[in-house]
Write an enzyme that holds these catalytic residues in place. Structure first.
Site, PDB file in Angstrom:
ATOM      1  CD  GLU A  68      51.227  -8.407 -40.020  1.00 37.49           C
ATOM      2  OE1 GLU A  68      52.344  -8.467 -40.564  1.00 37.49           O
ATOM      3  OE2 GLU A  68      51.079  -8.084 -38.809  1.00 37.49           O
ATOM      4  CG  ASP A  95      51.831 -15.581 -33.099  1.00 33.07           C
ATOM      5  OD1 ASP A  95      52.870 -16.012 -33.653  1.00 33.07           O
ATOM      6  OD2 ASP A  95      51.851 -14.949 -32.035  1.00 33.07           O
ATOM      7  CG  ASP A 117      58.201  -7.368 -35.310  1.00 30.14           C
ATOM      8  OD1 ASP A 117      58.367  -6.541 -36.224  1.00 30.14           O
ATOM      9  OD2 ASP A 117      57.077  -7.707 -34.907  1.00 30.14           O
ATOM     10  CE  LYS A 121      63.156  -5.366 -22.489  1.00 29.23           C
ATOM     11  NZ  LYS A 121      61.776  -4.940 -22.334  1.00 29.23           N
ATOM     12  CG  ASP A 153      67.419  -2.071 -41.226  1.00 27.13           C
ATOM     13  OD1 ASP A 153      66.587  -2.876 -40.724  1.00 27.13           O
ATOM     14  OD2 ASP A 153      67.504  -0.881 -40.853  1.00 27.13           O
ATOM     15  CB  THR A 191      59.972  -5.423 -48.035  1.00 30.72           C
ATOM     16  OG1 THR A 191      60.790  -4.708 -47.111  1.00 30.72           O
ATOM     17  CG2 THR A 191      60.624  -6.760 -48.373  1.00 30.72           C
ATOM     18  CD  GLU A 192      54.575  -1.908 -47.878  1.00 34.87           C
ATOM     19  OE1 GLU A 192      54.670  -2.996 -47.274  1.00 34.87           O
ATOM     20  OE2 GLU A 192      53.567  -1.568 -48.520  1.00 34.87           O
ATOM     21  CE1 TYR A 193      57.733  -1.865 -41.722  1.00 34.07           C
ATOM     22  CE2 TYR A 193      59.619  -1.674 -40.275  1.00 34.07           C
ATOM     23  CZ  TYR A 193      58.259  -1.610 -40.467  1.00 34.07           C
ATOM     24  OH  TYR A 193      57.444  -1.283 -39.422  1.00 34.07           O
ATOM     25  CD  GLU A 194      64.961  -4.785 -49.918  1.00 31.78           C
ATOM     26  OE1 GLU A 194      63.998  -5.582 -49.849  1.00 31.78           O
ATOM     27  OE2 GLU A 194      65.930  -4.986 -50.663  1.00 31.78           O
TER      28      GLU A 194
HETATM   29  N1  SAM Z   1      57.785  -7.679 -44.134  1.00 31.70           N
HETATM   30  C1  SAM Z   1      57.338  -6.298 -44.158  1.00 31.70           C
HETATM   31  C2  SAM Z   1      58.392  -5.425 -44.787  1.00 31.70           C
HETATM   32  O1  SAM Z   1      59.548  -5.862 -44.911  1.00 31.70           O
HETATM   33  O2  SAM Z   1      58.081  -4.275 -45.170  1.00 31.70           O
HETATM   34  C3  SAM Z   1      56.929  -5.821 -42.767  1.00 31.70           C
HETATM   35  C4  SAM Z   1      58.024  -5.733 -41.736  1.00 31.70           C
HETATM   36  S1  SAM Z   1      57.421  -5.363 -40.114  1.00 31.70           S
HETATM   37  C5  SAM Z   1      58.797  -4.756 -39.261  1.00 31.70           C
HETATM   38  C6  SAM Z   1      57.226  -6.971 -39.387  1.00 31.70           C
HETATM   39  C7  SAM Z   1      55.832  -7.525 -39.529  1.00 31.70           C
HETATM   40  O3  SAM Z   1      55.811  -8.879 -39.078  1.00 31.70           O
HETATM   41  C8  SAM Z   1      54.800  -6.776 -38.707  1.00 31.70           C
HETATM   42  O4  SAM Z   1      53.704  -6.420 -39.534  1.00 31.70           O
HETATM   43  C9  SAM Z   1      54.399  -7.782 -37.623  1.00 31.70           C
HETATM   44  O5  SAM Z   1      53.060  -7.620 -37.192  1.00 31.70           O
HETATM   45  C10 SAM Z   1      54.629  -9.104 -38.320  1.00 31.70           C
HETATM   46  N2  SAM Z   1      54.896 -10.210 -37.392  1.00 31.70           N
HETATM   47  C11 SAM Z   1      55.812 -10.209 -36.406  1.00 31.70           C
HETATM   48  N3  SAM Z   1      55.778 -11.374 -35.739  1.00 31.70           N
HETATM   49  C12 SAM Z   1      54.820 -12.124 -36.321  1.00 31.70           C
HETATM   50  C13 SAM Z   1      54.314 -13.427 -36.067  1.00 31.70           C
HETATM   51  N4  SAM Z   1      54.766 -14.164 -35.066  1.00 31.70           N
HETATM   52  N5  SAM Z   1      53.335 -13.899 -36.873  1.00 31.70           N
HETATM   53  C14 SAM Z   1      52.849 -13.133 -37.884  1.00 31.70           C
HETATM   54  N6  SAM Z   1      53.288 -11.891 -38.169  1.00 31.70           N
HETATM   55  C15 SAM Z   1      54.256 -11.386 -37.398  1.00 31.70           C
END
Ligand code: SAM
Length: 211
Positions: A68, A95, A117, A121, A153, A191-194
């Site tokens: 993360e 990252d 994410d 764009k 989604d 997952t939480e988002y799911e």
């Molecule tokens: N996977 C989780 C879920 O499905 O509930 C979280 C989804 S959340 C929309 C996306 C997560 O990916 C965020 O916490 C974001 O900080 C992380 N993230 C996005 N790009 C990343 C990257 N390049 N490296 C590490 N984490 C990243």
């Protein structure tokens, strides 16, 4: 994910026994970090970590690493981590762009991407975790028979991902536009988002890719 600065989260992460600081120093030696030869599965962008924590509970014969980018999010996974007795789950704050500095070729058996994410764009397409640039990174660290599993989604991101798989020279093993009403849902861990988006009525899309 809405980001609020959580005071002290970076310090708590550095001090935690469950997070790996300077992960680059373990490249090629993750079996030593876990103290065994179990396969390593990673989730890139794990957010608050519910999915990977549930997987680690269900599969003690697999070692899991959650990745993360943000401390303010990872700290929530760490809080959950502290409540469970597990020896197969670690976290890295980094990252994912630098993932090839952390894992050696063939060191990872499976990669999960969940609700990544969207970076809507066009000029940010390379930042999407399912872009061909990221598949090339995964190519460098995954075992020959390793797979990437992706759920979202977000239909435009899913359509983009379906195109990127062959563009990156990978194979689409399976996919569905409605996971929860598909045979692919067997054994699915939410997952939480799911949970959030499916409870709003959004269909969940999933693909599995290999080389
Ligand atoms: N996977 C989780 C879920 O499905 O509930 C979280 C989804 S959340 C929309 C996306 C997560 O990916 C965020 O916490 C974001 O900080 C992380 N993230 C996005 N790009 C990343 C990257 N390049 N490296 C590490 N984490 C990243």
């Amino acid at each position: 994910m809405r980001l609020r600065n959580v005071k002290g989260s970076r310090e708590a992460i550095v001090a935690s026994e469950f997070t790996i600081n300077e992960p680059e120093s373990h490249k090629g030696n993750w079996t030593e970090v876990f103290g065994n030869n179990k396969p390593i599965h990673i989730e890139v962008g794990m957010g608050k970590g519910r999915f990977i924590t549930d997987l680690a509970k269900a599969n003690p014969d697999i070692n899991y690493i959650g990745i993360e980018k943000y401390s303010s999010v990872l700290i929530r996974a760490l809080e959950k981590r502290q409540e469970v007795e597990l020896d197969n789950l670690l976290f890295i704050r980094m990252d994912a762009e630098d993932i090839c500095d952390v894992f050696a070729p063939e060191e990872v058996a499976k990669i999960y991407l969940n609700f990544s994410d969207p970076w809507p764009k066009d000029r940010h397409a390379k930042r999407r975790l399912t872009s061909k640039e990221f598949f090339n990174r995964y190519n460098n660290i995954l075992k020959a028979d390793g797979v990437v599993e992706f759920k979202t989604d977000n239909r435009p991101l899913f359509d983009f991902s379906l195109e990127q798989v062959p563009e990156a020279g990978w194979n689409l093993v399976a996919h569905t536009f409605d996971l929860h009403n598909s045979p692919m849902n067997e054994g699915n861990i939410m997952t939480e988002y799911e949970e959030k988006f499916s409870s709003m009525g959004n269909p969940i899309h999933k693909l599995i890719a290999n080389r």
